[in-house]
Design an enzyme around this catalytic site. Structure first.
Site, PDB file in Angstrom:
ATOM      1  N   LYS A  48       0.802  -1.217   0.000  1.00  0.00           N
ATOM      2  CA  LYS A  48       0.000   0.000   0.000  1.00  0.00           C
ATOM      3  C   LYS A  48       0.843   1.279   0.000  1.00  0.00           C
ATOM      4  O   LYS A  48       0.317   2.359  -0.255  1.00  0.00           O
ATOM      5  CB  LYS A  48      -0.965  -0.015   1.176  1.00  0.00           C
ATOM      6  CG  LYS A  48      -2.027  -1.095   1.052  1.00  0.00           C
ATOM      7  CD  LYS A  48      -3.020  -0.756  -0.052  1.00  0.00           C
ATOM      8  CE  LYS A  48      -4.166  -1.734  -0.097  1.00  0.00           C
ATOM      9  NZ  LYS A  48      -5.299  -1.242  -0.878  1.00  0.00           N
ATOM     10  N   SER A 282      -3.249 -12.335   4.071  1.00  0.00           N
ATOM     11  CA  SER A 282      -3.691 -12.256   2.667  1.00  0.00           C
ATOM     12  C   SER A 282      -2.618 -12.813   1.729  1.00  0.00           C
ATOM     13  O   SER A 282      -2.946 -13.348   0.665  1.00  0.00           O
ATOM     14  CB  SER A 282      -4.057 -10.817   2.285  1.00  0.00           C
ATOM     15  OG  SER A 282      -2.937  -9.971   2.368  1.00  0.00           O
TER      16      SER A 282
HETATM   17  C1  PLP Z   1      -2.781  -6.970   3.833  1.00  0.00           C
HETATM   18  C2  PLP Z   1      -3.633  -6.616   2.655  1.00  0.00           C
HETATM   19  N1  PLP Z   1      -3.880  -7.558   1.738  1.00  0.00           N
HETATM   20  C3  PLP Z   1      -4.658  -7.307   0.671  1.00  0.00           C
HETATM   21  C4  PLP Z   1      -5.252  -6.074   0.484  1.00  0.00           C
HETATM   22  C5  PLP Z   1      -6.134  -5.851  -0.720  1.00  0.00           C
HETATM   23  O1  PLP Z   1      -5.521  -5.049  -1.704  1.00  0.00           O
HETATM   24  P1  PLP Z   1      -6.375  -4.157  -2.680  1.00  0.00           P
HETATM   25  O2  PLP Z   1      -7.013  -3.082  -1.860  1.00  0.00           O
HETATM   26  O3  PLP Z   1      -5.413  -3.616  -3.673  1.00  0.00           O
HETATM   27  O4  PLP Z   1      -7.418  -5.042  -3.301  1.00  0.00           O
HETATM   28  C6  PLP Z   1      -5.019  -5.059   1.416  1.00  0.00           C
HETATM   29  C7  PLP Z   1      -5.674  -3.754   1.287  1.00  0.00           C
HETATM   30  O5  PLP Z   1      -5.715  -2.969   2.206  1.00  0.00           O
HETATM   31  C8  PLP Z   1      -4.190  -5.332   2.516  1.00  0.00           C
HETATM   32  O6  PLP Z   1      -3.936  -4.397   3.455  1.00  0.00           O
END
Ligand code: PLP
Length: 321
Positions: A48, A282
């Site tokens: 991010k 994630s």
């Molecule tokens: C740890 C983590 N994984 C995945 C995501 C998802 O990414 P995106 O918002 O680009 O779909 C985020 C988004 O905040 C995140 O903080």
């Protein structure tokens, strides 16, 4: 010997250009390869940082953000950390609005980086570590109130094109360059959908045959069109049961994959133990989905994933128990 100055003018310029690593130990015995982009090596320990830089620099460029204006953002912690870094370096006061359901390391890190952090209570019955769409709605209301009160610039990661552009202009092209252009598939756990859409657009422009899959929590697969049976799950940063994600370009989606909490957790643990890669829930979900693809639709192929953030962000959770 001729020396070239390589020192960067600030940490903001250290965002991006993360390594791409083959997860060869995890895929032993599988047909095919998984290439992982180590986004947790960004200065704020997540992908991010990229969107924070892009959203702020795009807004500076087109005049939406005035010098010294306060920046406000709704965040699960990672975008806020990126914005705390970028705003701190560039001289904008920053307020992060976050659900109390997200891990507390995130709030501490944003404060340490100079951000003001506003924590919003979860709905009655919601559990810490499990932020639902309803919890997020409360954070949204608090964010809107603050933006009005402070006449602030809202970075708005769910709608701002800078989120998509960061991955379309940088993450996707970096992966193509690092992989020598030779990838077959991409799968990504969606929060805002910005990473998915930006990377998928870059990949399909390079080769329309590259297949791109959205990853969702099992029983909360709203993007796939299913009714959410269990909107609360443990994969922080996404899976918010929001059927409409403005940045997610549906024409780029070749399929939807579902991952259980337990699969995300056990894959994050295997990543740490077997690959020396210390990443979060994630990231575990993305790798679990990629291994699933190697066993099914993408047998013998090369699948790319993002390892979204660092395992250090979850020391207060049960991820590493
Ligand atoms: C740890 C983590 N994984 C995945 C995501 C998802 O990414 P995106 O918002 O680009 O779909 C985020 C988004 O905040 C995140 O903080």
């Amino acid at each position: 010997m001729v020396f070239q100055v390589q020192a960067l003018p600030s940490v903001v310029e250290a965002i991006g250009e993360t390594p791409l690593v083959e997860l060869a130990r995890l895929t032993k015995g599988c047909q095919g390869r998984v290439l992982a982009k180590l986004e947790y090596l960004n200065p704020g320990f997540s992908k991010k940082d990229r969107i924070a830089k892009q959203m702020i620099e795009d807004a500076e460029a087109d005049g939406r953000l005035r010098p010294g204006q306060t920046v406000v953002e709704l965040t699960s912690g990672n975008t806020g950390t990126g914005l705390a870094i970028v705003c701190g370096v560039k001289g904008y006061p920053f307020v992060a609005v976050m659900s109390k359901g997200n891990s507390r390391e995130r709030a501490r890190m944003m404060s340490a980086l100079g951000a003001e952090v506003l924590l919003v209570d979860q709905l009655p019955g919601s559990k810490p570590g499990q932020v639902s769409g309803g919890d997020l709605e409360l954070v949204e209301q608090a964010t809107q109130r603050l933006v009005r009160e402070r006449k602030a610039f809202r970075a708005d990661q769910f709608r701002d094109a800078g989120n998509y552009r960061a991955h379309y202009l940088h993450t996707g092209p970096e992966i193509l360059r690092q992989a020598g252009g030779a990838i077959d598939a991409f799968c990504d756990f969606a929060g805002t959908g910005g990473s998915f859409a930006g990377c998928a657009a870059a990949f399909k422009e390079h080769d329309p045959a590259i297949r791109c899959f959205v990853v969702e929590p099992a029983q909360a697969a709203v993007l796939a069109g299913e009714a959410p049976v269990r909107p609360q799950h443990r994969i922080q940063g996404g899976g918010y049961s929001m059927a409409d994600l403005p940045l997610l370009r549906r024409e780029l989606v070749d399929g939807y994959l579902q991952i259980e909490d337990t699969e995300a957790v056990s894959m994050a643990r295997r990543l740490a133990r077997e690959e020396g890669v210390f990443a979060g829930f994630s990231s575990g979900a993305n790798v679990a989905a990629a291994l699933g693809l190697l066993e099914g639709a993408c047998r013998g192929k090369t699948v790319v994933v993002l390892l979204c953030d660092s395992g250090l962000k979850y020391l207060s959770t049960d991820l590493w128990l």
